[in-house]
Structures are given as C-alpha cells and as structure tokens.
Design an enzyme around this catalytic site. Structure first.
Site, short mmCIF file in Angstrom:
data_model
loop_
_atom_site.label_atom_id
_atom_site.label_comp_id
_atom_site.label_asym_id
_atom_site.label_seq_id
_atom_site.Cartn_x
_atom_site.Cartn_y
_atom_site.Cartn_z
N GLY A 12 -21.25 3.12 147.84
CA GLY A 12 -22.64 3.53 148.06
C GLY A 12 -23.58 2.33 148.11
O GLY A 12 -23.15 1.18 148.01
N TYR A 143 -31.67 16.80 142.32
CA TYR A 143 -31.29 15.46 141.88
C TYR A 143 -31.95 15.14 140.54
O TYR A 143 -31.30 14.70 139.58
CB TYR A 143 -31.69 14.46 142.95
CG TYR A 143 -31.38 13.02 142.65
CD1 TYR A 143 -30.06 12.59 142.48
CD2 TYR A 143 -32.39 12.06 142.57
CE1 TYR A 143 -29.77 11.25 142.23
CE2 TYR A 143 -32.11 10.72 142.33
CZ TYR A 143 -30.80 10.33 142.16
OH TYR A 143 -30.52 9.01 141.91
N LYS A 147 -30.26 14.50 136.86
CA LYS A 147 -30.46 13.23 136.14
C LYS A 147 -31.07 13.46 134.76
O LYS A 147 -30.71 12.79 133.79
CB LYS A 147 -31.32 12.26 136.97
CG LYS A 147 -30.60 11.70 138.20
CD LYS A 147 -29.39 10.87 137.81
CE LYS A 147 -28.68 10.24 138.98
NZ LYS A 147 -27.42 9.58 138.61
#
Length: 317
Positions: A12, A143, A147
C-alpha cells in the site's frame, strides 16, 4: 540477533515506503513484506515477500513462526472513500486483521506491534482547530468507526495483557512513490500529477477545505521512531496525534503555481467533501513531541518541490 519484522499490507501507499526504509535500516533479510497481491518492482526485488491475507489468522501466524518474527507493522486497511462503498468489507478487513495481530502478541508470539490510526477517528463534534489528543470522538465514516474501535482495543490489550502496541493517528499523507489508495486526502497527491501532466486539476474538495497533512518521509520517520522509543516513553497506547502541515486545495495550488505558473485548478466537490468536513483542520500533537521527541522536517514549500521533482523522476511526467 537482529529482530525480524513483518509488514502486513506492504504494497500500500505507506507500506511500500515503510518496507524500503526499514530494509535500509535493519537489513533486507530482516524485513518480511506481505500483502494479498504483489507490489511494485522495486519492493519485490528488495527482500523477502509473501502473499498473505491479513484477515486469515493462520496465514499470518504461519509467517510469524516461519520467519521467527519479533515485530509486526499492520498496514493493511480499507481507506475512507473505498470503505464507504463497501462498509462490511471495510469493517471486516480493518478489525479482523487487528485482532489477529493483537492475539499473536497476547500469546507471546510477537513482542511489539505497530497499528496505524487516522484523523478519521474524529467527527463533526470534535473541536476542529488544534484538535486535542483526548477529545470528543464521534466518527461518521466506516473507516473512522473502525479506527476508533481499533484504538480502544489496542489500549485494552496493552492494559489487560501487557501487549506492547504503538499507534499514530496519521493525517493525510502525501507521496510521489506510490499512487493513492482511496482516501479523502488523495487530492493532495493527484494535484501534483495532474499539474505536471495536464497543467490543470479538478479538486473533489472545496477550495477552502483545510485538512492536516504530512509528507510521507516525515510519516515514515515518525513511525520508526515511535517503534524505536523505549517502552516507558510511550505513554499513550490508544494512538498519538501527529501533525506537520495544514492547507487547503487553494493554498496547495498556489504553491504549485510558483513552479508551474500556468497551472489552473477548478472545484467539483463530491461525496468526499462530507467526509472531509467531519475531520479536523489542524491537530495538536504536543504529546508526541514531548513523549518521544517527534519533529517534522517538511513544510509546504519543501514538500511541493520534492513532489514535483519526484514525480518527474519516478513517473517520467
């Protein structure tokens, strides 16, 4: 004996550069890269690489045993804009992969874990300016929710089982080496490519949307220096605020115009605008600076020059 490092999600945007930096520092054979797919040529040629699925506990455990891994950097994640399109997949990848690694550490199979958090843990009710280390966190994206949950689990595993887990809330990260991977701050990478290629760019965020950002070199340095810090200096086990720059698409365009005077920018905000509006515009990272000596090196001017030069060199634009 040198400690062996496993980087999960090594292909990534962050993983690629982290792998190269750690191989340079620790020796190629001591840093094992793995991902669900192969990465770029440079990464693949630079040291050991394995195909593995971050959500498959057995595959990760096998690599830990096979290579006698001591430290794990878990960089695999589905980012903000992509996770909004595939909520359940995003949640599963982001959470399952973290539990696998925390459980390996809890069982004493690895001794140290790095897991990245993000400014996405904050939400519209968080103070926007100089967002404090400890504050209201009501994230509104898949997301961000994953997190925030991850931060709570990291701290829990540290408190309950003594797991040495360390984390940074990354701001938007800017790099010329790998292309962006579906994040809301990606405009700040795309804009440089488009400026060089076409002399113009259409931003998916409004001109005055200010967000915390950082040049990738600073982010990699911060990550390695947090992992190298003595355990007693790492006082926050959820995740550290980290900051370097904040700017808007308009100010970024102006910094590019110093080198490409004919560059023009237009604005067509899309669904990512709502995500950006829920995030801070600047971050207070005084705890990272106090606890383990964090300092950034790149300002906007230095970063713009580095990005334009780097893209020309790597992408031959």
């Amino acid at each position: 004996m040198a400690s062996k490092i496993l980087i999960i999600g090594a292909c990534g945007q962050i993983g690629t550069e982290l792998t190269m930096a750690l191989r340079e520092k620790r020796g190629q054979e001591n840093v094992i890269a793995c991902d669900i797919r192969e990465g770029n040529r440079e990464l693949m040629a630079s040291g050991p690489f394995e195909i593995a699925d971050a959500t498959n506990y057995n595959q990760i455990e096998d690599l830990v045993i096979q290579y006698e891994i001591d430290q794990v950097y878990l960089m695999a994640a589905m980012l903000s804009a992509t996770a909004e399109k595939f909520p359940m997949k995003g949640w599963a990848l982001n959470m399952d992969s973290l539990f696998h690694v925390l459980n390996l550490a809890k069982e004493g199979k690895v001794s140290k874990v790095f897991w990245p958090s993000s400014i996405a843990v904050f939400g519209p009710t968080t103070p926007k300016q100089d967002t404090p280390q400890t504050t209201v966190m009501e994230p509104t994206t898949v997301y961000g929710i994953s997190k925030q949950a991850g931060e709570r689990w990291c701290e829990y595993y540290h408190r309950k089982f003594g797991v040495d887990v360390r984390s940074i809330r990354y701001p938007g990260l800017i790099s010329y080496k790998t292309l962006p991977g579906g994040g809301t701050t990606d405009y700040a990478v795309e804009i440089y490519h488009e400026a060089l290629k076409n002399g113009k760019y259409t931003s998916f965020l409004k001109e005055d949307t200010e967000l915390p950002m950082m040049f990738m070199d600073d982010a990699i340095r911060a990550t390695i220096s947090l992992m190298d810090a003595p355990s007693e200096k790492v006082k926050i086990r959820s995740s550290y605020n980290l900051s370097a720059l904040n700017f808007t698409p308009k100010t970024l365009a102006a910094s590019i115009r110093k080198y490409i005077p004919e560059f023009t920018i237009s604005f067509e905000p899309d669904f990512r605008q709502a995500i950006a509006d829920s995030w801070p515009s600047s971050i207070d990272d005084s705890r990272a600076r106090e606890d383990w000596g964090w300092k950034h090196e790149f300002d906007l001017e230095k970063m713009t020059l580095e990005m334009l030069e780097g893209i020309k060199e790597v992408h031959h634009v």
